[in-house]
Design an enzyme around this catalytic site. Sequence first.
Site, PDB file in Angstrom:
ATOM      1  N   ILE A 117       0.936  -1.152   0.083  1.00 44.24           N
ATOM      2  CA  ILE A 117      -0.111  -0.064   0.036  1.00 44.24           C
ATOM      3  C   ILE A 117       1.137   1.124   0.112  1.00 44.24           C
ATOM      4  CG2 ILE A 117      -1.728   1.156   1.360  1.00 44.24           C
ATOM      5  CD1 ILE A 117      -2.295  -1.623   2.639  1.00 44.24           C
ATOM      6  N   ASN A 119       3.069   4.055  -0.546  1.00 42.10           N
ATOM      7  CA  ASN A 119       3.381   5.051  -1.731  1.00 42.10           C
ATOM      8  C   ASN A 119       4.794   5.456  -2.019  1.00 42.10           C
ATOM      9  OD1 ASN A 119       1.101   5.064  -3.802  1.00 42.10           O
ATOM     10  ND2 ASN A 119       0.052   6.278  -2.031  1.00 42.10           N
ATOM     11  N   HIS A 177      -0.402   3.373 -10.334  1.00 41.24           N
ATOM     12  CA  HIS A 177      -0.969   3.730  -9.077  1.00 41.24           C
ATOM     13  C   HIS A 177      -0.645   5.265  -8.910  1.00 41.24           C
ATOM     14  CE1 HIS A 177      -3.560   3.947  -5.494  1.00 41.24           C
ATOM     15  NE2 HIS A 177      -2.516   4.044  -4.729  1.00 41.24           N
TER      16      HIS A 177
END
Length: 311
Positions: A117, A119, A177
């Site tokens: 998850i 970043n 993403h």
Amino acid sequence: MKVAVLGAAGGIGQALALLLKTQLPAGSKLSLYDIAPVTPGVAVDLSHIPTDVEVKGFAGQDPTDALVGADVVLMSAGVARKPGMDRSDLFNINAGIVRNLMEKVAVTCPKALVGIITNPVNTTVAIAAEVLKNAGVYDKNRLFGITTLDVIRSETFIAELKGLNVADVKVNVIGGHSGVTILPLLSQVEGVTFTDEEVAAMTTRIQNAGTEVVEAKAGGGSATLSMGQAACRFGLSLVRGLQGEANVVECAYVDGGSEHATFFAQPILLGKNGVEKVLPYGEISAFEANARDAMLDTLKGDIKLGVEFVK
């Protein structure tokens, strides 16, 4: 079934842990780790919720105790975005955090399914892969960049725009993403037609939705609650796949033999070994094909940054 959350005292981690405590299958174990001393207390707090999920919390520099026997590891550790930052600004801090945690995963639970998850995901997943390769335990079917937040945002925004029941909206989001690498395949959404203007505006909104939250929170954080929900959805899908449930499909950023880049987000079939099959993302519009091709240099640059960081 044991699920470990790394970074469990943070905004995403606490939201994720709460959702997992209430939604994991009965008899599961939930293991929470964070460098912050509050973490065992978060576990005690959650332990008062009446579900058959055992929760334990671990704090300090070493996550090993939290990782022993883990089937699934969800990593949200790191710093959050503040106004004016983009996800790549997080790289300098979060890259080292992901590397250090993955070194422990490689030794302690190398067979676990790992969902990243932290970043910038385009880069941190590449870092995780290189660490696992260096340890001789890399299995491309067991490492995932969690892009589910892009999917749930797409579902929500489309339902709002078109007045639909959000439960009926299904949309694949491919690429990466962050920013332009996020590509919702709006042309594939069943029972909906968009004007060219709607496609352009919706695509941009989905790509910039994280910034929308960062700015709305005015320095008080980033998207933690919606990301917690997205990570829970993906984590539960990993668990369902491990338990042998059929037809568990999610989009994720994986090393799936894509013709486009080493890592690429697209639909995957999940099973007992993680990725059972990378699914084709199907026919796309000219707008989408152009957007996909235009993102690839950015995506490949993000991946290269991660590979070189570990070297």
